[in-house]
Enzyme design. Structure first.
Site, PDB file in Angstrom:
ATOM      1  N   ASP A 336      -6.761   0.673  31.232  1.00 23.71           N
ATOM      2  CA  ASP A 336      -5.664   0.016  31.948  1.00 23.71           C
ATOM      3  C   ASP A 336      -5.325   0.849  33.196  1.00 23.71           C
ATOM      4  OD1 ASP A 336      -3.602  -1.663  32.634  1.00 23.71           O
ATOM      5  OD2 ASP A 336      -2.498  -1.470  30.761  1.00 23.71           O
ATOM      6  N   GLU A 531       6.724  -5.575  32.663  1.00 26.93           N
ATOM      7  CA  GLU A 531       6.394  -4.292  32.014  1.00 26.93           C
ATOM      8  C   GLU A 531       7.658  -3.482  31.694  1.00 26.93           C
ATOM      9  OE1 GLU A 531       2.824  -2.312  33.294  1.00 26.93           O
ATOM     10  OE2 GLU A 531       2.124  -4.097  34.323  1.00 26.93           O
TER      11      GLU A 531
HETATM   12  C1  BGC Z   1      -0.834  -3.612  32.824  1.00 27.94           C
HETATM   13  C2  BGC Z   1      -1.988  -4.514  32.460  1.00 27.94           C
HETATM   14  C3  BGC Z   1      -2.503  -5.218  33.695  1.00 27.94           C
HETATM   15  C4  BGC Z   1      -2.876  -4.177  34.715  1.00 27.94           C
HETATM   16  C5  BGC Z   1      -3.468  -4.758  35.978  1.00 27.94           C
HETATM   17  C6  BGC Z   1      -1.137  -2.718  34.001  1.00 27.94           C
HETATM   18  O1  BGC Z   1       0.015  -2.092  34.469  1.00 27.94           O
HETATM   19  O2  BGC Z   1      -0.497  -2.825  31.707  1.00 27.94           O
HETATM   20  O3  BGC Z   1      -1.593  -5.445  31.488  1.00 27.94           O
HETATM   21  O4  BGC Z   1      -3.587  -6.031  33.361  1.00 27.94           O
HETATM   22  O5  BGC Z   1      -1.720  -3.439  35.070  1.00 27.94           O
HETATM   23  O6  BGC Z   1      -2.534  -5.378  36.775  1.00 27.94           O
END
Ligand code: BGC
Length: 613
Positions: A336, A531
């Site tokens: 990630d 998030e």
């Molecule tokens: C998130 C992921 C996401 C990635 C790309 C990260 O901060 O945890 O779920 O796919 O960013 O944007």
């Protein structure tokens, strides 16, 4: 800029000369000791068509993917293999030519990393243009382009925005979820994109988490069945030879992080720690991933979380032994966002650990130059062995062949009208209808379309941005009416009879009336977030929303409250005074679907995908 006098110019000229001479001398005498930079052989770039060979096995679309991958792999240099393992955020490219000179494997848009012209055509042009640089390399290996299309192709203005996963989970309808996945894939492919970072298969265990709405809820079996339906839908479309690869995330137990365990000082739960036994992981969190693997999900993203204090991204047991071994996952494992390096002092050691744990492609997403250098060093020193590299690159190439990137060109699509098409909007509307959950009803619902007088108020009544939540155009979403769609207010106005009077005031400040209105509809809820920025101790309605509701109640015979939120909100006390309460989750652009159920065009059928405490 300040101007220099003539004598200052001379002085400057002389100093520069002395400096250059000193550097040359130093380079000659001290070179090996002080100037030896770690050598990274960059990928051979072609300035014309001359260095492209044709008629090679891997270029033959009639051969099996296995044969093509083996042939291509056998032709690749180590630098080319290393480049393939890099996933770079498009805005972090120092120079677009680096796509070719580093032979980058993949680019991505993080939430909100949109083209200047944010339209379906703008996206198609963006991806097609990047792809032309990948074709300047000796072997012409195409780029993967990945996005977070979390609820439809949601970065794109004009795309159909479906309910977020938590709303889809309330439908419990696998056919519908599969259709949503399929429609999303059609919109992605129309813009030349073949890789999506969803579905989210986390099992939500705490409603204070800012990512609850990205999940299918708290029940492993619902998450498993809807997750696999979504994967099937996403991966089922073949548009001009191109297909989408889905990504199941975030492996593993990311939804079980505990309050205040986050390693990110800004967050509380997200990027946190899960304290659990292996038996618990296997019983609760692993099954949805197993189901996705059984349904041939093409990639899996390892989360930013830790398990009993150890970062999952370094956990060889979970990634290599369990996922690739026991579950026999033969697709691509990615890390990630900055997940390999976050909080690490020694980024070389962190990279070595992650690759050896089984990460095949690193979502860097920034510094690809150091990545290339460190990978080369690690191989030279024997810290990472070549078999591991070949395994990773084989998985990457396989996904590229399987999504049709070698044989179809992204720019060849003629389907731009698919994005936000009426058919997709109808599907989204029906998903909204099925996602509504009636939390309370004291002889109020459904409303009559012939109700003489209705008052509508609240922060989410006329706000498509709030309806859509995070991961819509921007990472943190957009508050207000910036994208095409139907607000819930508009849906109500278009549903009621011609004799019904509908009045709207955001704050519920209506003129004093002789009689109370028949019905007051408050549409309130959470402002968009994404998030860990959405981690909150007590998810509830804001003081403004509650005041609006009070004002509306004072003017209406009956009060209906529609909650727009990514998770259950604490309304236990307040709802005692309300006649009906509806959980509408984050329905997306098609607010008409809410009005359809409100006025009984279709019945309430949604059920809670997690406990509403
Ligand atoms: C998130 C992921 C996401 C990635 C790309 C990260 O901060 O945890 O779920 O796919 O960013 O944007």
């Amino acid at each position: 800029m300040k101007r220099l006098t003539a004598s200052q110019k001379h002085l400057l000229g002389a100093s520069v000369l002395v400096l250059i001479t000193a550097l040359i001398l130093a380079r000659v005498f001290l070179a090996p000791k002080f100037f030896a930079t770690p050598v990274t052989t960059l990928v051979e770039v072609c300035n014309d068509e001359a260095c492209h060979k044709t008629g090679l096995l891997y270029q033959d679309a009639n051969l099996s993917t296995e044969t093509r991958v083996a042939d291509l792999l056998s032709r690749m240099t180590m630098a080319e293999k290393i480049g393939q393992m890099a996933l770079v955020e498009k805005n972090s490219l120092d120079d677009v030519n680096d796509i070719a000179s580093y032979g980058l494997g993949a680019l991505m848009s993080g939430g909100g990393a949109n083209p200047t012209e944010n339209s379906p055509k703008g996206w198609l042009d963006l991806v097609t243009n990047f792809q032309t640089y990948s074709q300047k390399t000796r072997l012409g290996i195409p780029l993967l382009y990945g996005v977070d299309a979390n609820h439809g192709h949601s970065n794109v203005i004009g795309a159909t925005i479906f309910p977020h996963a938590i709303g889809l989970a309330a439908t419990k309808d696998t056919k519908l979820v599969e259709a949503v996945g399929k429609a999303t894939a059609e919109e992605l492919l129309a813009t030349g994109i073949t890789w999506v970072f969803s579905p989210d298969l986390d099992i939500t265990q705490d409603q204070r988490w800012g990512r609850v709405y990205e999940t299918f809820g708290s029940d492993p079996s619902t998450v498993g069945s809807l997750g696999r339906a979504y994967v099937r839908g996403l991966q089922s479309v073949n548009q001009n030879g191109l297909r989408v690869a889905a990504t199941a995330k975030h492996y593993l137990a990311n939804g079980a992080s505990t309050w205040e365990s986050s390693t990110n000082p800004n967050f509380k739960i997200d990027q946190g720690n899960t304290s659990a036994t292996e038996a618990e992981l296997r019983k609760i969190h692993l099954p949805p991933f197993k189901q996705a693997v059984d349904d041939k999900v093409k990639s899996i993203m390892v989360g930013l979380n830790t398990w009993n204090g150890e970062k999952i991204v370094f956990n060889k047991y979970l990634i290599t032994d369990v996922l690739k071994g026991e579950l026999q996952f033969d697709g691509l494992v990615i890390s990630d966002w900055y997940g390999v390096y976050e909080h690490e002092e020694n980024i070389y050691a962190a990279l070595v650990k992650a690759i050896n744990a089984g990460i095949d492609m690193v979502m860097l997403p920034y510094d690809y130059q150091d990545f290339a250098k460190h990978m080369q060093q690690a191989i030279d020193r024997g810290d990472i062995n070549k078999t591991r590299i070949d395994d990773a690159v084989k998985r990457i190439l396989t996904m590229k062949f399987e999504t049709g990137l070698f044989d179809a060109s992204a720019g060849s699509t003629t389907n731009l009208d698919t994005v936000g098409s009426p058919a997709h909007r109808d599907l989204a509307r029906s998903a909204v209808q099925k996602s509504l959950v009636l939390l309370k009803n004291t002889k109020t619902m459904p409303l009559s379309k012939k109700t003489p007088h209705i008052l509508v108020a609240g922060s989410a009544a006329n706000n498509i941005g709030m309806q859509s939540g995070g991961w819509t155009v921007e990472w943190q979403g957009i508050d207000g009416n910036w994208i095409p769609g139907t607000s819930i207010l508009k849906g109500i106005q278009d549903t009621v009879s011609s004799s019904t009077k509908v009045e709207y005031n955001l704050a519920g400040e209506f003129e004093v009336q002789e009689n109370l209105a028949d019905i007051g509809i408050a549409i309130v809820g959470e402002k968009p977030y994404a998030e860990g920025w959405g981690d909150v101790a007590d998810p509830k309605l804001s003081a403004e929303d509650l005041a609006t509701i009070q004002r509306l109640k004072a003017k209406s015979k009956k009060l209906v409250v529609i909650i727009i939120s990514g998770r259950p909100l604490n309304i236990k006390e307040e709802m005692k005074d309300w006649d009906a309460v509806i959980a509408a989750w984050l329905p997306g652009t098609e607010g008409q679907g809410v009005a359809d159920v409100l006025f009984g065009t279709v019945p309430f059928t949604g059920t809670l995908p997690l406990e509403w405490k």
